[in-house]
Design a protein around this motif. Structure first.
Motif, short mmCIF file in Angstrom:
data_model
loop_
_atom_site.label_atom_id
_atom_site.label_comp_id
_atom_site.label_asym_id
_atom_site.label_seq_id
_atom_site.Cartn_x
_atom_site.Cartn_y
_atom_site.Cartn_z
N SER A 56 43.83 39.32 51.63
CA SER A 56 42.79 38.41 51.84
C SER A 56 42.45 37.43 50.65
CB SER A 56 41.25 39.08 52.20
OG SER A 56 41.39 40.08 53.30
N THR A 57 42.48 38.16 49.57
CA THR A 57 42.33 37.60 48.28
C THR A 57 43.51 36.52 47.99
OG1 THR A 57 41.36 39.48 47.18
CG2 THR A 57 42.26 37.63 45.73
N ASP A 64 33.27 37.26 48.15
CA ASP A 64 31.97 36.61 48.44
C ASP A 64 32.27 35.81 49.74
OD1 ASP A 64 33.68 34.89 47.09
OD2 ASP A 64 32.24 33.97 45.75
N ALA A 65 33.49 35.44 50.05
CA ALA A 65 33.75 34.64 50.83
C ALA A 65 34.05 34.98 52.60
CB ALA A 65 34.91 33.49 50.66
N ARG A 66 33.99 36.48 52.30
CA ARG A 66 34.32 37.15 53.35
C ARG A 66 33.37 37.51 54.41
NH1 ARG A 66 38.47 41.50 50.40
NH2 ARG A 66 39.66 39.90 49.20
N ARG A 67 33.43 37.05 55.83
CA ARG A 67 32.19 37.55 56.66
C ARG A 67 32.76 39.02 57.17
NH1 ARG A 67 33.98 32.54 58.81
NH2 ARG A 67 34.94 33.51 60.60
N SER A 68 31.99 39.27 58.22
CA SER A 68 32.56 40.79 58.94
C SER A 68 34.06 40.74 59.30
CB SER A 68 31.77 40.93 60.16
OG SER A 68 30.47 41.17 59.73
N GLY A 69 34.97 41.78 59.06
CA GLY A 69 36.29 41.78 59.35
C GLY A 69 36.84 42.97 59.81
N SER A 93 45.45 32.32 60.69
CA SER A 93 44.23 32.72 60.75
C SER A 93 44.38 34.17 59.97
CB SER A 93 43.63 32.89 62.05
OG SER A 93 43.77 31.49 62.46
N LEU A 94 42.86 34.67 59.73
CA LEU A 94 43.05 36.11 59.08
C LEU A 94 41.61 36.91 59.48
CD1 LEU A 94 43.40 37.78 56.24
CD2 LEU A 94 41.74 36.12 55.19
N ILE A 95 42.06 38.05 59.67
CA ILE A 95 40.76 38.89 59.74
C ILE A 95 40.70 39.61 58.44
CG2 ILE A 95 39.57 40.90 60.92
CD1 ILE A 95 41.16 40.09 63.43
N ALA A 96 39.73 39.33 57.54
CA ALA A 96 39.77 39.87 56.25
C ALA A 96 39.32 41.62 56.19
CB ALA A 96 38.75 39.04 55.33
N ALA A 232 51.37 32.47 42.49
CA ALA A 232 50.93 32.05 43.78
C ALA A 232 49.83 32.63 44.27
CB ALA A 232 51.91 31.66 44.85
N GLN A 233 49.91 33.97 44.22
CA GLN A 233 48.95 35.02 44.48
C GLN A 233 47.61 34.89 43.58
OE1 GLN A 233 51.70 38.47 46.52
NE2 GLN A 233 50.77 38.87 44.67
N SER A 234 47.82 34.60 42.45
CA SER A 234 46.66 34.64 41.56
C SER A 234 46.00 33.18 41.84
CB SER A 234 47.29 34.56 39.96
OG SER A 234 47.88 33.37 39.80
#
Length: 273
Positions: A56-57, A64-69, A93-96, A232-234
């Motif tokens: 997710s990161t 702080d930007a994640r909804r229910s996942g 798309s993502l399920i965090a 890139a990940q950072s």
């Protein structure tokens, strides 16, 4: 949320990326393979099933930007479609991983149909996606078991380091056990060699050992050690968005082509698969 107007009627190909050993490039491969597949025109969903939440990161979705996942989906029975978030990558798309996911392993022990929670949740999304990638935790607990029950394919990232092959036999036994008892459709469809360093003879030895042991299960594409991947990940981006010309970006784009060919994913939205 992606639309359903593509005319696709088949279910998505669900692929679990698993290795109980940490630090092998599993999450890095999940992020960058997902992005490269999405860039090829496939509709991709990445499910972050690792309580560390690095997938997710790595897609720029901080805590702080994640909804229910994934926790809400597994524990509370939320519909998969209701917990999907868009990413900055088109078609991806993502399920965090929600912050409560760390406790899910214990809570699932007493749950009904505990091994089938993820499968039943993902069945609700229908044909919206061509591919679902599941980033598993670095363990063989109930979260990984849920991924293996939900998936048709397992791809194992294997780092080109000493002791790399140790523990893979345990994962293979787990895959075989799940196939026999819970998910007859499950297959080990690929081993991806990661952190390959052409300057290091050990990398070549590990690659040779893997190919002699697993044969054509080992994918041809080698993922190199490349600072651009870490950078890139950072920045919360797949490497192809950060530096498309880097060796890391080119390797993951080649891996996406190889995985697509091997699993008959290319052209899926046009009915060619």
């Amino acid at each position: 949320m992606n639309d359903t107007g593509s005319g696709t009627t088949s279910s998505p190909r669900i692929i679990a990326l698993a290795n109980q050993k940490g630090g092998v490039g599993k999450t890095t491969t999940a992020i960058n393979l997902a992005a490269a597949l999405a860039a090829s025109g496939l509709k991709v969903l990445l499910v972050d099933l690792d309580p560390q939440g690095n997938a997710s990161t790595g897609l720029g979705v901080g805590y702080d930007a994640r909804r229910s996942g994934t926790y809400a989906m597994l524990e509370d029975g939320d519909r998969a479609a209701s917990v999907v978030q868009d990413s900055s990558v088109p078609n991806l798309s993502l399920i965090a991983a929600d912050t409560e996911l760390a406790g899910a392993e214990l809570e699932l022990v007493m749950a009904e149909r505990r091994e089938y929670r993820l499968r039943e949740a993902l069945e609700q999304i229908g044909a919206v996606y061509d591919v679902v990638l599941i980033d598993c935790p670095p363990s063989l607990g109930l979260l990984t078991l849920n991924a293996l029950v939900a998936a048709q394919s397992v791809i194992v990232p294997l780092q080109c380091e000493f002791f790399a092959l140790e523990g893979i036999s345990q994962l293979v036994r787990t895959v075989n056990s799940v196939r026999q008892s819970l998910n007859p459709a499950l297959k080990l469809d690929g081993i991806v060699l990661t952190m390959y360093d052409r300057r290091n003879n050990l990398s070549e030895l590990v690659a040779d050992d893997a190919r002699s042991f697993f044969g054509d299960k080992v994918l041809e594409t080698l993922i190199p050690r490349n600072i651009r991947i870490s950078e890139a990940q950072s920045h919360g981006q797949p490497v192809m968005n950060y530096d498309q010309r880097s060796s890391g970006s080119q390797a993951y784009q080649a891996l996406a082509v190889e995985v697509s060919d091997r699993l008959a994913l290319r052209g899926a939205r046009k009915g060619k698969a």
